[in-house]
Structures are given as structure tokens and as C-alpha cells.
Design a protein around this motif. Structure first.
Motif, PDB file in Angstrom:
ATOM      1  N   THR A  98      36.774  33.337  51.587  1.00 43.60           N
ATOM      2  CA  THR A  98      35.442  33.477  51.010  1.00 43.60           C
ATOM      3  C   THR A  98      35.557  33.998  49.581  1.00 43.60           C
ATOM      4  N   PRO A  99      35.025  33.265  48.608  1.00 39.01           N
ATOM      5  CA  PRO A  99      35.143  33.716  47.221  1.00 39.01           C
ATOM      6  C   PRO A  99      34.173  34.839  46.877  1.00 39.01           C
ATOM      7  N   VAL A 100      34.639  35.716  46.001  1.00 35.67           N
ATOM      8  CA  VAL A 100      33.791  36.721  45.365  1.00 35.67           C
ATOM      9  C   VAL A 100      33.882  36.442  43.873  1.00 35.67           C
ATOM     10  N   HIS A 101      32.785  36.068  43.252  1.00 36.80           N
ATOM     11  CA  HIS A 101      32.814  35.616  41.860  1.00 36.80           C
ATOM     12  C   HIS A 101      32.533  36.755  40.873  1.00 36.80           C
ATOM     13  N   SER A 102      33.099  36.627  39.687  1.00 38.96           N
ATOM     14  CA  SER A 102      32.925  37.659  38.658  1.00 38.96           C
ATOM     15  C   SER A 102      31.590  37.550  37.942  1.00 38.96           C
ATOM     16  N   GLY A 103      30.969  36.374  38.008  1.00 37.31           N
ATOM     17  CA  GLY A 103      29.708  36.184  37.300  1.00 37.31           C
ATOM     18  C   GLY A 103      29.860  36.207  35.794  1.00 37.31           C
ATOM     19  N   GLY A 104      31.072  35.934  35.315  1.00 40.48           N
ATOM     20  CA  GLY A 104      31.298  35.903  33.870  1.00 40.48           C
ATOM     21  C   GLY A 104      31.555  37.258  33.251  1.00 40.48           C
ATOM     22  N   ASN A 105      31.578  38.318  34.060  1.00 40.45           N
ATOM     23  CA  ASN A 105      31.846  39.669  33.546  1.00 40.45           C
ATOM     24  C   ASN A 105      32.731  40.391  34.555  1.00 40.45           C
ATOM     25  N   ALA A 106      34.019  40.109  34.480  1.00 37.00           N
ATOM     26  CA  ALA A 106      34.950  40.590  35.490  1.00 37.00           C
ATOM     27  C   ALA A 106      35.061  42.108  35.524  1.00 37.00           C
ATOM     28  N   ALA A 107      35.158  42.733  34.355  1.00 35.76           N
ATOM     29  CA  ALA A 107      35.325  44.184  34.319  1.00 35.76           C
ATOM     30  C   ALA A 107      34.142  44.887  34.974  1.00 35.76           C
ATOM     31  N   GLN A 108      32.948  44.457  34.641  1.00 37.97           N
ATOM     32  CA  GLN A 108      31.749  45.065  35.222  1.00 37.97           C
ATOM     33  C   GLN A 108      31.686  44.802  36.726  1.00 37.97           C
ATOM     34  N   LYS A 109      32.034  43.590  37.137  1.00 35.59           N
ATOM     35  CA  LYS A 109      32.005  43.251  38.552  1.00 35.59           C
ATOM     36  C   LYS A 109      32.970  44.123  39.341  1.00 35.59           C
ATOM     37  N   LEU A 110      34.168  44.292  38.801  1.00 30.88           N
ATOM     38  CA  LEU A 110      35.166  45.096  39.492  1.00 30.88           C
ATOM     39  C   LEU A 110      34.710  46.550  39.612  1.00 30.88           C
ATOM     40  N   ASN A 111      34.176  47.102  38.541  1.00 27.03           N
ATOM     41  CA  ASN A 111      33.683  48.475  38.577  1.00 27.03           C
ATOM     42  C   ASN A 111      32.563  48.638  39.591  1.00 27.03           C
ATOM     43  N   THR A 112      31.697  47.633  39.671  1.00 25.54           N
ATOM     44  CA  THR A 112      30.593  47.686  40.628  1.00 25.54           C
ATOM     45  C   THR A 112      31.116  47.690  42.058  1.00 25.54           C
ATOM     46  N   MET A 113      32.112  46.851  42.339  1.00 23.97           N
ATOM     47  CA  MET A 113      32.683  46.803  43.676  1.00 23.97           C
ATOM     48  C   MET A 113      33.348  48.126  44.044  1.00 23.97           C
ATOM     49  N   ILE A 114      34.036  48.707  43.079  1.00 28.22           N
ATOM     50  CA  ILE A 114      34.710  49.984  43.343  1.00 28.22           C
ATOM     51  C   ILE A 114      33.692  51.095  43.579  1.00 28.22           C
ATOM     52  N   ALA A 115      32.669  51.125  42.730  1.00 28.26           N
ATOM     53  CA  ALA A 115      31.651  52.167  42.854  1.00 28.26           C
ATOM     54  C   ALA A 115      30.905  52.075  44.181  1.00 28.26           C
ATOM     55  N   SER A 116      30.742  50.871  44.690  1.00 28.53           N
ATOM     56  CA  SER A 116      30.037  50.688  45.959  1.00 28.53           C
ATOM     57  C   SER A 116      30.938  50.919  47.164  1.00 28.53           C
ATOM     58  N   GLY A 117      32.235  51.116  46.894  1.00 27.86           N
ATOM     59  CA  GLY A 117      33.172  51.369  47.979  1.00 27.86           C
ATOM     60  C   GLY A 117      33.536  50.147  48.777  1.00 27.86           C
ATOM     61  N   SER A 118      33.370  48.959  48.219  1.00 24.17           N
ATOM     62  CA  SER A 118      33.653  47.734  48.956  1.00 24.17           C
ATOM     63  C   SER A 118      34.393  46.741  48.073  1.00 24.17           C
ATOM     64  N   LEU A 119      35.714  46.755  48.178  1.00 23.60           N
ATOM     65  CA  LEU A 119      36.534  45.805  47.433  1.00 23.60           C
ATOM     66  C   LEU A 119      36.761  44.549  48.269  1.00 23.60           C
ATOM     67  N   PRO A 120      37.048  43.430  47.622  1.00 21.53           N
ATOM     68  CA  PRO A 120      37.456  42.237  48.367  1.00 21.53           C
ATOM     69  C   PRO A 120      38.839  42.469  48.968  1.00 21.53           C
ATOM     70  N   ASP A 121      39.230  41.627  49.896  1.00 14.26           N
ATOM     71  CA  ASP A 121      40.530  41.796  50.550  1.00 14.26           C
ATOM     72  C   ASP A 121      41.686  41.509  49.604  1.00 14.26           C
ATOM     73  N   VAL A 122      41.519  40.470  48.774  1.00 14.69           N
ATOM     74  CA  VAL A 122      42.564  40.071  47.829  1.00 14.69           C
ATOM     75  C   VAL A 122      41.967  39.981  46.440  1.00 14.69           C
ATOM     76  N   MET A 123      42.702  40.477  45.460  1.00 13.32           N
ATOM     77  CA  MET A 123      42.288  40.343  44.059  1.00 13.32           C
ATOM     78  C   MET A 123      43.408  39.666  43.276  1.00 13.32           C
ATOM     79  N   TRP A 124      43.022  38.722  42.458  1.00 13.14           N
ATOM     80  CA  TRP A 124      43.934  37.929  41.618  1.00 13.14           C
ATOM     81  C   TRP A 124      43.715  38.385  40.189  1.00 13.14           C
ATOM     82  N   MET A 125      44.757  38.909  39.535  1.00 19.60           N
ATOM     83  CA  MET A 125      44.543  39.594  38.266  1.00 19.60           C
ATOM     84  C   MET A 125      45.830  39.658  37.447  1.00 19.60           C
ATOM     85  N   GLU A 126      45.710  40.185  36.244  1.00 21.02           N
ATOM     86  CA  GLU A 126      46.869  40.365  35.392  1.00 21.02           C
ATOM     87  C   GLU A 126      47.738  41.512  35.891  1.00 21.02           C
TER      88      GLU A 126
END
Length: 556
Positions: A95-123
Motif C-alpha cells: 500500500t503506497p503512502v504518498h509524499s504529496g510533493g512535500n516529502a520533508a513535511q509529510k515525514l515530519n507529520t507521520m512522525i509527529a502523529s506516531g504512525s510511520l509506514p512499514d518501509v521507507m525508501w530514501m537517501e
């Protein structure tokens, strides 16, 4: 090989403290299985039973996946023939979780909400280390012997380079390799070149003269296309023309090795000459005039329609192949070909490397502690990077472009369709390329090169032919220069961001310079500004990391 560019910039993510993770987003539904798991290295075949090993296809495996890039939108899993086969036969659904064109903000939002995706593809680098330090990632060490493809194909040296400061492995690499590979270089419009008399195209002077001829004879054609110049691309390829054994990764790390230290990119003679040359092409309208603003789709349209005389980028084979197929379909004299890397007169052409490769390839996948069954996910990733997974993603399910394997049990037996339906194969690979998160360069390159070498030139896959003839021979090893960036919130990390802003601004200004003297003045100012921002301290930090990489590569 069709692969995405390796020039994606690392995304800076600010994590505040160690956050407790609760719940998961689309957690993996599979659990440990007890029946006949695959034997090490046998590509998924049933073997000796190991009670704790997860076997793909015996139970449903569901997990969520997030690509941490502004530009990335994961294709629907199961929409193409390859992932559909995996979904149905290996019981894997993603199941995809999309960045919505703003990856940094999306990642921070997921962390702040306490719910990360199972796998993250990143640098690789600071982003991964932030997550690791916050205790959010699952180490892979306990899985390496149970699921042996990564260990077999990457090797201990590569694994050691990927280990974090705590000595553990948290990252699964993408397009890793143990042999030279890469696509950087120059693609030339065949019809235009022939009509202009097929002049010598070896030195920077040759290319300048050729581009001038194109401008005069073909007013509707872009003489030199640097692809996405704002990301470096063709400009970085040009940089390598002005020095022997110069790597374009020096531009990427914003530092140039001299002896055992890294020095300023702004004062590097090769960099200055390359920017003077690029600025000359730009102001004389020999280079695309929207080089710093155009989109990838705009470049693609120009190449496919034949309105580019010379294309240079980190990976021009994708566009070159697409353009060649479409142009030559209606006119056998049209299409594209590649030339050896351009070099400054007087330099040894055998010491000119148009691009770089690294043992660790491009980026990485990490498994977060949100995953219900991280071992099952690792088992999938390890199968995915193995021969069977790579065959299916690169050439589709068995019975189409391949049917069965050679005696080694790994190499596909390609069918006549591989050569008769080149356009269909390109379409398949274009559909799956953004689903290949842990590409196995050595396996894919060796498999296709072995087969292609048996074919007449006119039947060979365009990209593979030129990789074999030119690009794989003209890429330098940039492995020692990976993972040099400091943590974003450290003193050196703050300096890095300042230097980065100075570099990007100076490169854009230099391209618009009216003459060589103005280019030098712009780079002089950039050097002074960077030093005032603490550049020397940053270079000292990167030098230490570079030397540490060299030690790791030597097994120390």
C-alpha cells in the motif's frame, strides 16, 4: 540499464527527540512460517526446513511503503504485469503512502502523529541516521544469513559500508554493484550528425564547432541539451571533460581531493573551466535556453521528436533509447547513438570518466518499528533483489520476454520477443522502474549483456549496446565519497546548508555570465562567502568521513 538518476539530493528532516511509535500504517500481515523455506542462494526454491524462516507465498504479506521524495509517486501495486504476478503468486500486497510533493513535511507529520509506514525508501545519510538515533528502525543483522541474497550479491565490504555507527545494518541498498556500471555520457542525434558530414566529435573544441554547425543549419533544434541543469546533470558531465581522473561526484560532494584532503570546488581549475565552457555555450545559444527551468517531460518531448543534437546527463540512455526507437521506426537513418566522453584537448581520453558508480548504488529502503513483522518484509526485499525477483521486474513474468533459466539456475533464457518487441519491453520497464527499490545491478547487467552479445548489432537493445560499448567503460568509482554529509542540526550540517545555497546560486549565475572573467568573479565571491560560512570546517569533516570510507573498503 533503465534506472532512475542517482543525483537526487538528500532531504533534510528535523526530528525532535526520540518519539514513541504507536500503531502502524498498513502493517505487514504475514507471520513466521514453518514449511520448507528457500535454501540460501537457490532463488526461492523449496529446501531444508527451518522453523523460523518466512516463506513468500505461504501467507499473505501486506505492508505500507513510503518514498521520501517530492517527485515520487508510487505506481499502483498490481497494475502492471510484473507486480501483478508477485501480488498473485507471492501473496504480497503493498500500500503506497504518498509524499504529496512535500516529502520533508509529510515525514515530519507521520512522525509527529506516531504512525510511520512499514518501509521507507530514501537517501542514505542524515535522514536515515536521524531515524536510527531516535530508535525508529529495525536492524537487519539477524536476517542476513537466513535470507542470503543481499549478503551474496552485495558482499561483506558493501554491507560494512552501510553499517551505522552502532555497527548494525539498517539499510537495504538500491542498484548496488561490485562492478563498473552507469549511464552518464553523451547521446548524439544520428541523422543530424550524418547530414553534417559525421565530423570528429572527441574534444571540447570539436563539440563547440559541431554545436555551432547545428545552430546554423538547424534553427529549430537544440544543439546541446544538458537535461535538468538545475540538478547538475549535463553540467556535471561537462565537468569531467576538463581533467584526467576527475569524477563528477566531486561536484556532488562540493569538494575536490588533493592528496589526503578535500579542497574547495569553487577554486578547482577543472570546475572553473567547465563553467566557463558551459556559460559560453549558453550565451551563444548553443545550449538549451531553458536549461535551468525546464521539466523532465519537456526534455523528453524534445529528444523523442528529434529536436536535440547532443544530450548529456547522468543517465541519458533512457531518453536516448526511447527517442531512437520512435525516430528509427519511420526512418532507419534516424535515431541516436553515443560517443566516448568529450575531453579537453591535450588530455588523455582514457582517463576521462563521464560519470560515477558506487558499490552502494543509489538509495536505500529501511524498515520501521511500525511494521508488525519486519522479518517477513526483509524476506520479501531479499527475494526481490535476488534473481527471480529481478527477472520478473525487469523482463516481466516467465513466458513473455524470457522462458526458463540457464544451467546456473539464475540467468534467464530470453525469447525472440525480447528482440522483436523492443518497444513493448521499454514500456514494461517504464511501468516497473519506480517499483524497483532494491535493484541488483550485477545480476541485471550480466544477464542482459550476456544475451545481447550474441545478437547482431541491429537486434541489440539500444541502451544495453551502448552501456556495453561505452558507458560501463567510462564510469569512475565514487564509493569512497559516499555518506560524507553531516547531521543537519550539527554545526557542520548548518554550514553545509549555507554552502549548498551558495553553490547553487553561484552555478546558476555563472551559467548566465557574459564572459570568462565574470565566471571567475562569481566563483571568487562564492569561495569567499563559503569560507565565511565555515566551508573549511565542513571540508575537514568530510575529509575524515572520506578517509573512514577508505579504511572500511580495505576491511579495517
Amino acid at each position: 540499464m533503465l534506472r532512475k538518476k542517482v543525483w537526487r539530493s538528500s532531504l533534510t528532516v528535523l526530528l525532535a527527540g526520540v518519539l514513541m511509535l504507536t500503531g502502524c500504517s498498513g502493517g505487514s500481515g504475514g507471520s513466521g512460517s514453518t514449511a520448507d523455506p528457500e535454501k540460501p542462494g537457490d532463488d526461492g526454491k523449496a529446501g531444508e526446513s527451518t522453523s523460523s524462516q518466512f516463506v513468500l507465498g505461504e501467507k499473505q504479506l501486506d505492508f505500507s511503503f513510503y518514498g521520501n521524495y517530492d517527485w515520487y509517486t508510487m505506481p499502483n501495486w498490481g497494475a502492471d504485469e510484473s507486480s501483478k504476478w508477485i501480488k498473485e503468486n507471492k501473496k504480497v500486497n503493498i500500500t503506497p503512502v504518498h509524499s504529496g510533493g512535500n516529502a520533508a513535511q509529510k515525514l515530519n507529520t507521520m512522525i509527529a502523529s506516531g504512525s510511520l509506514p512499514d518501509v521507507m525508501w530514501m537517501e542514505r545519510g542524515p535522514d536515515v541516521e536521524k531515524l536510527r538515533q531516535a530508535g525508529m528502525l529495525v536492524p537487519f543483522d539477524d536476517y542476513l544469513d537466513k535470507y542470503p541474497n543481499l549478503k551474496e550479491w552485495l558482499g561483506e565490504a558493501g554491507i560494512n559500508l552501510l553499517r551505522s555507527e552502532d555497527g548494525k545494518l539498517y539499510q537495504f541498498p538500491n542498484w548496488y554493484t561490485s562492478q563498473p556500471n552507469g549511464n552518464a555520457g553523451y547521446v548524439v542525434n544520428k541523422k543530424i550528425y550524418t547530414e553534417l558530414g559525421s565530423p570528429k566529435l572527441e574534444t571540447t573544441e570539436d563539440m563547440y564547432n559541431y554545436l555551432s554547425m547545428v545552430k546554423e543549419k538547424y534553427p529549430n533544434v537544440v544543439p546541446f541539451e544538458p537535461h535538468l541543469a538545475k540538478d547538475g546533470q549535463g553540467l556535471n558531465v561537462l565537468y569531467t571533460a576538463f581533467g584526467e581522473d576527475v569524477l563528477n561526484s566531486y561536484v556532488g560532494i562540493r569538494g575536490v581531493p588533493e592528496g589526503d584532503k578535500l579542497n574547495s570546488i569553487f577554486t578547482d581549475p577543472a570546475y572553473r573551466e567547465s563553467m566557463q565552457y558551459a556559460a559560453k555555450l549558453f550565451r551563444e545559444k548553443l545550449m538549451s535556453q531553458d536549461a535551468m527551468t525546464q521539466t523532465a517531460d519537456q526534455v523528453k518531448e524534445k529528444v523523442v521528436s528529434g529536436r536535440v543534437a547532443v544530450l548529456a546527463s547522468a543517465s541519458p540512455t533512457e531518453l536516448g533509447q526511447l527517442g531512437h526507437i520512435q525516430l528509427s521506426e519511420n526512418d532507419p537513418d534516424a535515431g541516436y547513438f553515443m560517443v566516448m566522453p568529450i575531453h579537453k584537448p591535450g588530455l588523455d581520453p582514457s582517463k576521462i570518466m563521464a560519470g560515477t558508480y558506487t558499490q552502494l548504488g543509489w538509495n536505500v529502503s529501511v524498515i520501521t518499528k511500525a511494521a508488525k513483522d519486519p522479518e517477513a518484509i526483509f524476506a520479501f526485499l531479499d527475494w526481490y533483489t535476488g534473481p527471480e525477483g529481478q527477472r520478473i521486474m525487469m523482463w516481466g513474468p516467465e513466458g513473455g520476454y524470457w522462458d526458463g533459466v540457464e544451467e546456473d539456475g539464475k540467468t534467464p533464457k530470453f525469447t525472440d520477443k525480447y528482440t522483436s518487441d523492443a518497444e513493448g519491453l521499454v514500456e514494461l520497464q517504464n511501468a516497473t522502474i519506480n517499483l524497483i527499490w532494491n535493484g541488483n545491478t550485477v545480476y541485471v547487467d550480466q544477464a542482459k549483456a550476456k544475451f545481447e552479445s550474441t545478437l547482431p548489432v541491429e537486434q541489440r537493445n539500444w541502451a544495453t549496446h551502448w552501456q556495453y560499448e561505452i558507458t560501463w567503460k567510462t564510469q569512475g568509482d565514487g564509493t569512497p565519497f559516499i555518506n560524507l554529509d553531516p547531521m543537519p542540526d550539527s554545526e557542520e550540517g548548518i554550514i553545509r546548508q549555507r554552502v549548498e545555497d551558495i553553490f547553487l546560486e553561484s552555478r546558476a549565475k555563472a551559467l548566465y555570465a557574459k564572459n570568462d572573467a565574470e565566471v571567475n568573479a562569481i566563483l571568487d565571491k562564492a569561495e569567499n562567502d563559503a569560507q565565511s560560512a565555515g566551508y573549511s570546517k565542513l571540508l575537514e569533516y568530510k575529509t575524515v568521513k572520506w578517509q573512514e570510507n577508505l579504511q572500511k573498503m580495505q576491511g579495517n
